[in-house]
Structure formats: C-alpha cells, structure tokens
Design a protein around this motif. Structure first.
Motif, PDB file in Angstrom:
ATOM      1  N   ALA A  36       0.826  -1.203   0.000  1.00 44.97           N
ATOM      2  CA  ALA A  36       0.000   0.000   0.000  1.00 44.97           C
ATOM      3  C   ALA A  36       0.862   1.256   0.000  1.00 44.97           C
ATOM      4  N   VAL A  37       1.909   1.253   0.801  1.00 45.84           N
ATOM      5  CA  VAL A  37       2.798   2.420   0.863  1.00 45.84           C
ATOM      6  C   VAL A  37       3.490   2.639  -0.476  1.00 45.84           C
ATOM      7  N   SER A  41       2.954   5.779  -3.064  1.00 45.96           N
ATOM      8  CA  SER A  41       4.137   6.551  -3.455  1.00 45.96           C
ATOM      9  C   SER A  41       4.287   6.588  -4.967  1.00 45.96           C
ATOM     10  N   LEU A  42       4.075   5.453  -5.613  1.00 48.60           N
ATOM     11  CA  LEU A  42       4.165   5.413  -7.067  1.00 48.60           C
ATOM     12  C   LEU A  42       3.068   6.252  -7.703  1.00 48.60           C
ATOM     13  N   PHE A  43       1.873   6.194  -7.134  1.00 51.76           N
ATOM     14  CA  PHE A  43       0.751   6.982  -7.636  1.00 51.76           C
ATOM     15  C   PHE A  43       1.103   8.465  -7.622  1.00 51.76           C
ATOM     16  N   VAL A  44       1.631   8.944  -6.502  1.00 48.71           N
ATOM     17  CA  VAL A  44       1.981  10.362  -6.381  1.00 48.71           C
ATOM     18  C   VAL A  44       3.139  10.712  -7.313  1.00 48.71           C
ATOM     19  N   ALA A  45       4.117   9.818  -7.436  1.00 47.66           N
ATOM     20  CA  ALA A  45       5.268  10.095  -8.301  1.00 47.66           C
ATOM     21  C   ALA A  45       4.856  10.198  -9.764  1.00 47.66           C
ATOM     22  N   VAL A  46       3.979   9.322 -10.203  1.00 48.06           N
ATOM     23  CA  VAL A  46       3.550   9.350 -11.606  1.00 48.06           C
ATOM     24  C   VAL A  46       2.578  10.499 -11.843  1.00 48.06           C
ATOM     25  N   LEU A  47       1.712  10.761 -10.862  1.00 45.93           N
ATOM     26  CA  LEU A  47       0.722  11.829 -11.016  1.00 45.93           C
ATOM     27  C   LEU A  47       1.386  13.193 -11.061  1.00 45.93           C
TER      28      LEU A  47
END
Length: 91
Positions: A36-37, A41-47
C-alpha cells in the motif's frame, strides 16, 4: 475491498502448519502494508502536480501505469505454470 482481505489473508497462510500460522499472517499483513505504501508513493510520483487542465490526462497516465504493473504481476505469477506444462483451465 474489505470483503476480500480476510479471504486473501487466509489463503496466504493456508498451507502453513499451525505453529507457523501467526508468523505467516504477520508477514502477509506486513507485505500488504508495504504494498500500500509503495503503491501510493508510485501513484503520487507518476501523477506529479497536475494543473486543472492536465488533471484528467495525469490520472489516465497513472491508471495506465497501474494496469501495466497489474498485468505484469499476473503474467509473472502465471509464467512458472507455463514452464511446467500445467496451464490452468477455467471450470
């Protein structure tokens, strides 16, 4: 999501002997939290930080990345069965 977590947890530790069930459950829960972490983190980095004009395109890019990762993970889990010659058949 909430309905599947108990089933997934039980399936992850199902083959363990009774003396190792608690350890297996704890490892499963820890890895679920780590996933989940890393996922967030990946979601925020790509977004990134989209503007109002690029927000929809940015979210589409994120979901495309996650779809590709999900398909890749599924193929990695399925590949060893192909090498052994046992391809699962749907009932």
């Amino acid at each position: 999501m909430g309905l599947t977590l108990p089933v997934q947890s039980e399936a992850a530790a199902q083959s363990l002997p009774p003396g190792r069930f608690a350890l297996g459950s704890a490892i499963n829960a820890s890895l679920r939290q780590l996933g989940a972490v890393l996922g967030i983190s990946l979601f925020v980095a790509v977004l990134g930080t989209p503007t109002a004009a690029t927000a929809v395109a940015s979210f589409h890019r994120v979901w495309q990345v996650f779809a590709a990762l999900g398909l890749t993970a599924g193929l990695l889990l399925w590949a060893p069965r192909l090498r052994r010659g046992r391809v699962p058949v749907a009932p």
